[in-house]
Design a protein around this motif. Structure first.
Motif, PDB file in Angstrom:
ATOM      1  N   GLU A  33      -2.620  52.138   2.749  1.00 15.83           N
ATOM      2  CA  GLU A  33      -1.235  51.648   2.756  1.00 15.83           C
ATOM      3  C   GLU A  33      -1.012  50.704   3.941  1.00 15.83           C
ATOM      4  N   ASP A  34      -1.502  51.116   5.117  1.00 14.01           N
ATOM      5  CA  ASP A  34      -1.358  50.278   6.313  1.00 14.01           C
ATOM      6  C   ASP A  34      -2.088  48.950   6.133  1.00 14.01           C
ATOM      7  N   VAL A  35      -3.283  48.999   5.568  1.00 16.55           N
ATOM      8  CA  VAL A  35      -4.083  47.792   5.364  1.00 16.55           C
ATOM      9  C   VAL A  35      -3.361  46.838   4.416  1.00 16.55           C
ATOM     10  N   VAL A  36      -2.847  47.360   3.313  1.00 18.69           N
ATOM     11  CA  VAL A  36      -2.173  46.508   2.316  1.00 18.69           C
ATOM     12  C   VAL A  36      -0.881  45.935   2.898  1.00 18.69           C
ATOM     13  N   GLN A  37      -0.170  46.714   3.676  1.00 18.40           N
ATOM     14  CA  GLN A  37       1.056  46.201   4.285  1.00 18.40           C
ATOM     15  C   GLN A  37       0.731  45.067   5.261  1.00 18.40           C
ATOM     16  N   GLU A  38      -0.314  45.255   6.086  1.00 21.17           N
ATOM     17  CA  GLU A  38      -0.727  44.196   7.012  1.00 21.17           C
ATOM     18  C   GLU A  38      -1.203  42.971   6.230  1.00 21.17           C
ATOM     19  N   ALA A  39      -1.874  43.210   5.123  1.00 21.10           N
ATOM     20  CA  ALA A  39      -2.339  42.092   4.283  1.00 21.10           C
ATOM     21  C   ALA A  39      -1.143  41.296   3.754  1.00 21.10           C
ATOM     22  N   TRP A  40      -0.083  42.003   3.357  1.00 22.31           N
ATOM     23  CA  TRP A  40       1.111  41.309   2.865  1.00 22.31           C
ATOM     24  C   TRP A  40       1.707  40.419   3.957  1.00 22.31           C
ATOM     25  N   LEU A  41       1.782  40.951   5.181  1.00 19.78           N
ATOM     26  CA  LEU A  41       2.347  40.157   6.276  1.00 19.78           C
ATOM     27  C   LEU A  41       1.522  38.887   6.512  1.00 19.78           C
ATOM     28  N   ARG A  42       0.231  39.027   6.513  1.00 23.55           N
ATOM     29  CA  ARG A  42      -0.631  37.853   6.725  1.00 23.55           C
ATOM     30  C   ARG A  42      -0.552  36.882   5.540  1.00 23.55           C
ATOM     31  N   PHE A  43      -0.521  37.444   4.347  1.00 20.40           N
ATOM     32  CA  PHE A  43      -0.449  36.621   3.140  1.00 20.40           C
ATOM     33  C   PHE A  43       0.855  35.824   3.108  1.00 20.40           C
ATOM     34  N   SER A  44       1.964  36.483   3.442  1.00 19.68           N
ATOM     35  CA  SER A  44       3.256  35.783   3.398  1.00 19.68           C
ATOM     36  C   SER A  44       3.325  34.686   4.461  1.00 19.68           C
ATOM     37  N   ARG A  45       2.724  34.930   5.639  1.00 18.31           N
ATOM     38  CA  ARG A  45       2.681  33.882   6.673  1.00 18.31           C
ATOM     39  C   ARG A  45       1.833  32.704   6.222  1.00 18.31           C
ATOM     40  N   ALA A  46       0.698  33.017   5.587  1.00 14.77           N
ATOM     41  CA  ALA A  46      -0.186  31.944   5.119  1.00 14.77           C
ATOM     42  C   ALA A  46       0.486  31.146   4.005  1.00 14.77           C
ATOM     43  N   GLN A  47       1.251  31.814   3.171  1.00 14.94           N
ATOM     44  CA  GLN A  47       1.958  31.169   2.062  1.00 14.94           C
ATOM     45  C   GLN A  47       3.011  30.192   2.587  1.00 14.94           C
ATOM     46  N   GLN A  48       3.605  30.518   3.754  1.00  9.83           N
ATOM     47  CA  GLN A  48       4.613  29.632   4.335  1.00  9.83           C
ATOM     48  C   GLN A  48       3.986  28.347   4.857  1.00  9.83           C
TER      49      GLN A  48
END
Length: 169
Positions: A33-48
């Motif tokens: 869960e922690d890994v996927v949540q951190e992945a979302w944060l990085r993914f959303s930053r990269a998407q911006q």
């Protein structure tokens, strides 16, 4: 975030599969869960920063890398098991039986030499050298000055040194 956010839509669509994927790597659902949540944060930053051509593949790559990092960090921090073979081949710090006997003999000899001294000198030596008491405490116990207590200890050491290095009888 709006419901029209394409990054969020990709994340929501693949979230359960990402959790399963991360769980297989880290072998712990809570850590996944922690890994996927951190992945979302990085993914959303990269998407911006710009459009990602294959967002789902990129998200899985982030999850894999974070999960492997988590696994490496966990293994570095985990206590290491030591095999019986390693323990058997590791030299012991305990003294050998011969060494123990040798030092016991040395101690008996020292005790015999100390017993030859006057009682107050014996007390001064034991308090200072064996019990590690300060000279002030030795002097107070014996009712003498600190220099006199020091001299008594020095006399005991000198006596033992001369008797041990003297000619054998």
């Amino acid at each position: 975030m709006s419901s029209a956010d394409p990054a969020l839509a990709v994340y929501i669509e693949h979230r359960n599969d990402l959790l399963d994927y991360a769980s297989r790597i880290v072998r712990d659902r809570a850590s996944a869960e922690d890994v996927v949540q951190e992945a979302w944060l990085r993914f959303s930053r990269a998407q911006q920063g710009g459009e990602i051509i294959q967002p789902a593949g990129y998200l899985y790559t982030i999850v894999r890398n974070l999960a492997l990092d988590w696994l490496a960090r966990a293994s570095r921090n985990a206590p290491q098991e030591v095999s019986d073979a390693v323990l058997q081949n590791t030299p012991s710090e305990a003294p050998s039986a011969e060494r123990v006997l040798y030092y016991r003999d040395e101690l008996r000899e020292l005790e015999a030499l100390i017993s030859e001294l006057p009682e107050r000198t014996q007390i001064a030596f034991r308090m200072y050298r064996v019990e590690r008491r300060p000279l002030k405490e030795v002097a107070d116990r014996l009712g003498v000055s600190v220099p006199r207590a020091h001299r008594m200890v020095s006399d005991a050491i000198l006596h033992c040194t001369l008797r041990r290095s003297g000619p054998e009888e």
